[in-house]
Design a protein around this motif. Sequence first.
Motif, PDB file in Angstrom:
ATOM      1  N   ALA A 120     -86.292 -82.398   6.644  1.00  0.00           N
ATOM      2  CA  ALA A 120     -87.371 -83.001   6.122  1.00  0.00           C
ATOM      3  C   ALA A 120     -88.416 -83.235   7.087  1.00  0.00           C
ATOM      4  CB  ALA A 120     -87.209 -84.300   5.351  1.00  0.00           C
ATOM      5  N   THR A 121     -88.029 -83.924   8.318  1.00  0.00           N
ATOM      6  CA  THR A 121     -89.208 -84.276   9.380  1.00  0.00           C
ATOM      7  C   THR A 121     -89.600 -83.149   9.951  1.00  0.00           C
ATOM      8  OG1 THR A 121     -88.218 -86.333   9.994  1.00  0.00           O
ATOM      9  CG2 THR A 121     -89.330 -85.440  11.663  1.00  0.00           C
ATOM     10  N   ALA A 141    -100.310 -88.278   9.564  1.00  0.00           N
ATOM     11  CA  ALA A 141    -100.264 -89.425   9.796  1.00  0.00           C
ATOM     12  C   ALA A 141     -99.085 -89.814  10.749  1.00  0.00           C
ATOM     13  CB  ALA A 141     -99.550 -90.032   8.213  1.00  0.00           C
ATOM     14  N   TYR A 142     -99.294 -89.419  11.978  1.00  0.00           N
ATOM     15  CA  TYR A 142     -98.389 -89.647  12.928  1.00  0.00           C
ATOM     16  C   TYR A 142     -98.907 -91.165  13.732  1.00  0.00           C
ATOM     17  CZ  TYR A 142     -96.536 -85.072  12.669  1.00  0.00           C
ATOM     18  OH  TYR A 142     -96.109 -84.136  12.162  1.00  0.00           O
ATOM     19  N   LYS A 144    -106.483 -83.633  14.731  1.00  0.00           N
ATOM     20  CA  LYS A 144    -106.640 -83.215  13.281  1.00  0.00           C
ATOM     21  C   LYS A 144    -105.129 -83.490  13.135  1.00  0.00           C
ATOM     22  CE  LYS A 144    -107.522 -79.662  10.208  1.00  0.00           C
ATOM     23  NZ  LYS A 144    -107.939 -80.382   9.220  1.00  0.00           N
ATOM     24  N   VAL A 145    -104.246 -82.910  13.934  1.00  0.00           N
ATOM     25  CA  VAL A 145    -102.581 -82.971  13.457  1.00  0.00           C
ATOM     26  C   VAL A 145    -102.095 -84.511  13.335  1.00  0.00           C
ATOM     27  CG1 VAL A 145    -100.233 -82.510  14.348  1.00  0.00           C
ATOM     28  CG2 VAL A 145    -102.160 -80.826  14.496  1.00  0.00           C
ATOM     29  N   ARG A 146    -102.615 -85.183  14.286  1.00  0.00           N
ATOM     30  CA  ARG A 146    -102.283 -86.724  14.202  1.00  0.00           C
ATOM     31  C   ARG A 146    -102.768 -87.342  13.065  1.00  0.00           C
ATOM     32  NH1 ARG A 146    -103.582 -91.825  18.125  1.00  0.00           N
ATOM     33  NH2 ARG A 146    -102.401 -93.416  16.608  1.00  0.00           N
ATOM     34  N   TYR A 147    -104.035 -87.149  12.594  1.00  0.00           N
ATOM     35  CA  TYR A 147    -104.790 -87.753  11.412  1.00  0.00           C
ATOM     36  C   TYR A 147    -103.824 -87.044  10.162  1.00  0.00           C
ATOM     37  CZ  TYR A 147    -107.934 -88.834   7.915  1.00  0.00           C
ATOM     38  OH  TYR A 147    -108.423 -89.505   6.561  1.00  0.00           O
ATOM     39  N   ARG A 205     -96.519 -88.605  19.549  1.00  0.00           N
ATOM     40  CA  ARG A 205     -95.714 -88.017  18.664  1.00  0.00           C
ATOM     41  C   ARG A 205     -96.450 -86.784  18.014  1.00  0.00           C
ATOM     42  NH1 ARG A 205     -93.095 -85.427  16.178  1.00  0.00           N
ATOM     43  NH2 ARG A 205     -91.960 -85.892  14.163  1.00  0.00           N
ATOM     44  N   ALA A 206     -97.671 -86.872  17.987  1.00  0.00           N
ATOM     45  CA  ALA A 206     -98.311 -85.828  17.350  1.00  0.00           C
ATOM     46  C   ALA A 206     -98.436 -84.513  18.377  1.00  0.00           C
ATOM     47  CB  ALA A 206     -99.742 -86.064  16.931  1.00  0.00           C
ATOM     48  N   ASP A 207     -98.469 -84.837  19.688  1.00  0.00           N
ATOM     49  CA  ASP A 207     -98.352 -84.030  20.623  1.00  0.00           C
ATOM     50  C   ASP A 207     -96.922 -83.408  20.632  1.00  0.00           C
ATOM     51  OD1 ASP A 207     -99.397 -82.596  23.130  1.00  0.00           O
ATOM     52  OD2 ASP A 207     -97.977 -83.627  24.159  1.00  0.00           O
ATOM     53  N   GLU A 208     -96.046 -84.091  20.537  1.00  0.00           N
ATOM     54  CA  GLU A 208     -94.556 -83.579  20.274  1.00  0.00           C
ATOM     55  C   GLU A 208     -94.547 -82.382  19.392  1.00  0.00           C
ATOM     56  OE1 GLU A 208     -90.855 -85.872  19.139  1.00  0.00           O
ATOM     57  OE2 GLU A 208     -91.571 -86.671  21.036  1.00  0.00           O
ATOM     58  N   ALA A 209     -95.111 -82.750  18.164  1.00  0.00           N
ATOM     59  CA  ALA A 209     -95.062 -81.728  17.018  1.00  0.00           C
ATOM     60  C   ALA A 209     -95.918 -80.526  17.267  1.00  0.00           C
ATOM     61  CB  ALA A 209     -95.480 -82.600  15.732  1.00  0.00           C
TER      62      ALA A 209
END
Length: 126
Positions: free
Chosen positions: A80-81, A10-11, A4-7, A16-20
């Motif tokens: 921003a990121t 828009a990672y 869900k986070v990746r989608y 990258r989504a896991d890192e976030a």
Amino acid sequence: MLEKVRYEGAYPTRERADEAVRLVLSGLGRQLTGDERVDLAGRLPLEAARVLTAQIPENQPLTGWAFVKDLAARTGASLATTRWDTGSVLSAVADHAGPDLTARILHQLPTGYALLFGRAELTPAA
């Protein structure tokens, strides 16, 4: 939760989504205490709950904007990121938590978190 986070965020990769997710949940774990922390951990996927609960809560909670600035300083990423990462992850957290627990979490935290959770920041009329 990771998908869900990746989608939603828009990672480009799962990594990258896991890192976030790890960054933001670690930060949230330093802010959240009490029943809200326990209840949220019970609603998150196991690995996400571990990241959240591995952190020791800080004595002085940060406002929403200070939370974003703290995460950016820890990673060296731009504000921003980091704001994007925070909103992407906390919106997914709110979905797992449900509206009642999310409201309790927002009530516990200082001002500025509602928008990060994808909710309106309501203030009492003067």
